[in-house]
Design a protein around this motif. Structure first.
Motif, mmCIF file in Angstrom:
data_model
loop_
_atom_site.group_PDB
_atom_site.id
_atom_site.type_symbol
_atom_site.label_atom_id
_atom_site.label_comp_id
_atom_site.label_asym_id
_atom_site.label_seq_id
_atom_site.Cartn_x
_atom_site.Cartn_y
_atom_site.Cartn_z
ATOM 1 N N GLN A 176 -18.379 -20.603 18.438
ATOM 2 C CA GLN A 176 -17.931 -19.429 17.352
ATOM 3 C C GLN A 176 -19.225 -18.520 17.086
ATOM 4 N N ILE A 205 -14.779 -13.711 27.918
ATOM 5 C CA ILE A 205 -15.008 -14.869 26.933
ATOM 6 C C ILE A 205 -15.600 -15.914 27.967
ATOM 7 N N ALA A 216 -15.825 -14.755 12.992
ATOM 8 C CA ALA A 216 -15.108 -15.541 13.994
ATOM 9 C C ALA A 216 -14.944 -17.134 13.585
ATOM 10 N N PHE A 224 -18.131 -10.745 20.153
ATOM 11 C CA PHE A 224 -16.821 -10.108 20.222
ATOM 12 C C PHE A 224 -16.590 -10.016 18.632
ATOM 13 N N LEU A 248 -18.642 -16.066 19.583
ATOM 14 C CA LEU A 248 -17.535 -15.025 19.328
ATOM 15 C C LEU A 248 -18.039 -13.987 18.349
ATOM 16 N N THR A 256 -10.140 -12.523 27.699
ATOM 17 C CA THR A 256 -10.437 -13.956 27.951
ATOM 18 C C THR A 256 -11.339 -14.112 29.069
#
Length: 408
Positions: free
Chosen positions: A133, A63, A189, A140, A136, A60
């Motif tokens: 989004q 992120i 995502a 990720f 991500l 996190t």
């Protein structure tokens, strides 16, 4: 005869250099300003974003750092959801990201990332949600793949030990090198419930935000138009010699300017009252409940508009100059100040420039009053700026008008 009329008008325009500049220099300048104002928005929208990471895990944290590194995003770190909500509701930020849980593959859990926005700036929340989004997906991808794999596990039956090991290995590879399977995970995502969106309305209808915003935006726009047109009489009276006769009366030029300023202020106050009365009667804006602060804001806005109108008329040497310049000034102030388009949709530098206009201060005060429910203390800075603008502009108008009269 036609050629003669044409020649007379051309010579008149050529000899009035101020009108000449207003006619041929300001139009392209206005184009550049409006192009800059209305070209903002969408994916290129510059946002001030708050990030509240209540998990604090390595993932996190990465992120949050990735959000701060996004182009066109100014990120601020806040300790938790309460602070984030306060910042969004108080318009300190355009939207916020609340990281409330560790992103994982639990399909029954609520989305771990929540984009928090205000109903009055819903577009900002929507744009931020799309950027998050995409972040991500690109940065990720293992999150989307893990949740997609969990969905297949639920629908098609449990994986074998070998399949589970292969999935884990793929996830580790994606986490170490996010771009390894970029073409295969695009959109993952955004489809698997990692991001939710929450719009704050504080128990009010979401439409109320737009109504209260545009009531203020339209009010200050027409206050400026009416004040500019009314102040043109100062130029007309100076050209016709009426001012010379009025100067002989007690008080001289300052009394004339103050009298016109008082009339334009009262006129603007009545105009604003009509607009907000319609907003109250038709859309339910709580004008009676907050009439006192509204009245002070309207008085300040009307006085500022009157002062600027008189100042512009004092600077103009002819009616043509005053009319052309007033239209230009009102349009520019209204575009930059948010009367035509909310300022959060503009580029960052133009958004800050908007604070030099009375529109931005008046709109923000009325929005804070009727939508955000701010106390009177929060409105005082806007009142001081508007009243100061009025005082300085009217004083400068009296000085300029007196000098022009003396030269004449």
């Amino acid at each position: 005869m036609i050629a003669t009329v044409f020649r007379i008008m051309a010579l008149s325009l050529w000899r009035d250099r101020g009108a000449l500049v207003l006619a041929f220099v300001l139009p392209p300048l206005m184009f550049f300003v409006f192009a800059e104002v209305f070209s903002g928005g969408g994916d290129d929208l510059e946002l001030v974003v708050a990030v509240a990471d209540e998990v604090g895990s390595p993932r996190t944290s990465r992120i949050a750092e990735a959000v701060a590194a996004l182009e066109g995003v100014e990120a601020r770190t806040l300790p938790g959801r309460a602070a984030l909500v306060e910042a969004v509701r108080g318009a300190e930020v355009d939207a916020g990201i609340w990281i409330r849980a560790e992103p994982g593959d639990d399909l029954d859990a609520e989305p771990p990332l929540v984009v928090v926005g205000d109903s009055g700036r819903a577009l900002a929340a929507a744009v931020l949600s799309g950027r998050l989004q995409d972040l991500l997906q690109r940065g990720f991808p293992e999150l989307g793949v893990a949740r997609a794999a969990a969905l297949v596990d639920v629908l098609a039956g449990p994986y074998s030990a070998e399949q589970r090991e292969a999935i884990d290995e793929t996830l580790r590879a994606l986490e170490e090198e996010p771009g390894a399977l970029d073409g295969d995970v695009d959109g993952a995502a955004g489809e698997t419930g990692l991001v939710a969106r929450e719009l704050l309305a504080g128990g009010r209808r979401a439409d109320d935000a737009g109504v209260s915003y545009y009531a203020g935006a339209v009010a200050i726009l027409f206050l400026l138009f009416a004040a500019m047109q009314g102040a043109v009489t100062l130029t007309e009276e100076r050209s016709s010699g009426i001012v010379d006769r009025l100067v002989a009366a007690p008080g001289g030029i300052p009394v004339i300017v103050l009298g016109k300023g008082l009339f334009l202020t009262v006129q603007g106050l009545l105009q604003a009252g009509l607009i907000f009365a319609c907003a109250w009667l038709v859309y339910g804006v709580d004008l009676p409940g907050r009439f006192g602060p509204w009245l002070v804001t309207a008085l300040a806005a009307a006085a500022a508009a009157a002062g600027l109108g008189l100042l512009l008329a004092s600077l103009s040497r002819s009616r043509q100059q005053a009319q052309t310049a007033s239209a230009f000034v009102v349009l520019i102030l209204s575009a930059i100040g948010g009367s035509m388009m909310p300022r959060f949709l503009m580029p960052g530098w133009l958004r800050e420039l908007g604070w030099l206009t009375p529109n931005a201060w008046a709109i923000d005060a009325w929005q804070g009053l009727f939508w955000r429910g701010e106390p009177v203390a929060e409105l005082v800075p806007a009142w001081l700026v508007l009243f100061a603008t009025a005082g300085v502009a009217i004083a400068a108008s009296a000085i300029l008008a007196a000098r022009t009269s003396n030269r004449a």
